[in-house]
Design an enzyme around this catalytic site. Structure first.
Site, mmCIF file in Angstrom:
data_model
loop_
_atom_site.group_PDB
_atom_site.id
_atom_site.type_symbol
_atom_site.label_atom_id
_atom_site.label_comp_id
_atom_site.label_asym_id
_atom_site.label_seq_id
_atom_site.Cartn_x
_atom_site.Cartn_y
_atom_site.Cartn_z
ATOM 1 N N LYS A 51 0.834 -1.207 0.000
ATOM 2 C CA LYS A 51 0.000 0.000 0.000
ATOM 3 C C LYS A 51 0.865 1.252 0.000
ATOM 4 C CE LYS A 51 -3.975 -2.053 2.372
ATOM 5 N NZ LYS A 51 -4.793 -2.052 3.602
ATOM 6 N N SER A 67 -0.729 0.613 6.107
ATOM 7 C CA SER A 67 -1.032 -0.301 7.198
ATOM 8 C C SER A 67 -2.043 -1.333 6.737
ATOM 9 C CB SER A 67 -1.579 0.473 8.407
ATOM 10 O OG SER A 67 -1.751 -0.384 9.518
ATOM 11 N N ASP A 68 -1.966 -2.499 7.353
ATOM 12 C CA ASP A 68 -2.945 -3.532 7.064
ATOM 13 C C ASP A 68 -3.104 -4.411 8.288
ATOM 14 O OD1 ASP A 68 -4.479 -4.589 4.515
ATOM 15 O OD2 ASP A 68 -3.892 -6.335 5.692
ATOM 16 N N GLN A 69 -4.280 -5.001 8.419
ATOM 17 C CA GLN A 69 -4.557 -5.862 9.564
ATOM 18 C C GLN A 69 -5.135 -7.186 9.081
ATOM 19 O OE1 GLN A 69 -7.948 -5.328 12.581
ATOM 20 N NE2 GLN A 69 -6.169 -4.464 13.628
#
Length: 197
Positions: A51, A67-69
């Protein structure tokens, strides 16, 4: 150096606003499907980097936060449910079990990048079908990894949570972000320069 949040998430935008730094939000267009054999932790890290780098490609002079979760349930990645039935199935599976939410963040510029993963261990209460139904109808957490909207009613799903950063589960680990921004010379606690008189 301009600061860009590589996200369309209102949750991440609201979190980053806490630091009182000027930034803009841009949505990256990337494929978020896991690679064969990819662990939830590695998936979260790869997507956070992808990203940030996607936005950086169009804004080469910027400092970009991605950011990623990804929820880790017995080693399987669980992402955003996208629908009521999928969210219902996630919560039925999580009921009475421990899920680790990996929240990865990447801060990158043209010549350098940093990435960290901040895990949050969540033990879900044993949930009845009526409780799950009420929660899903109230919160509609279909855009939230693992259906766990902990900044709202989702906190009532939990028996216990453990993390080094209370903002990680909401979607952007601000302690890590501050540490990484300082490495790039941006300190949220430093007053902005005053304009010449």
């Amino acid at each position: 150096m301009s600061l860009i949040l590589a996200s369309s998430s209102p949750y991440r935008r609201e979190l980053l606003q806490r630091l009182r730094l000027p930034f803009q939000s841009l949505a990256p267009d990337i494929d978020e499907h896991p690679l064969p054999g990819e662990t939830p932790r590695l998936l979260a890290r790869r997507l956070a980097q992808a990203k940030a780098r996607r936005i950086l490609a169009d804004h080469p002079g910027a400092l970009v936060i991605g950011s990623d979760q990804v929820a880790d349930f017995n080693g399987r990645p669980m992402g955003k449910p996208g629908s009521y039935p999928a969210a219902q199935a996630q919560l039925q599976a999580f009921s009475g079990h421990t899920v680790v939410f990996h929240t990865a963040v990447c801060v990158c510029a043209e010549d350098d990048s940093l990435v960290e993963d901040v895990p949050t261990e969540c033990r879900f209460l044993p949930l009845t079908p009526a409780q799950i139904q009420h929660y899903l109808r109230t919160e509609q957490p279909f855009d939230t990894a693992g259906s766990a909207k902990a900044e709202a009613l989702g906190i009532a799903l939990m028996a216990q949570m453990r993390s080094d950063d209370p903002t990680a589960l909401i979607g952007l680990p601000l302690i890590a972000v501050c540490r990484m921004l300082r490495a790039f010379g941006i300190d949220p606690l430093s007053p902005p320069p005053t304009a010449p008189q």
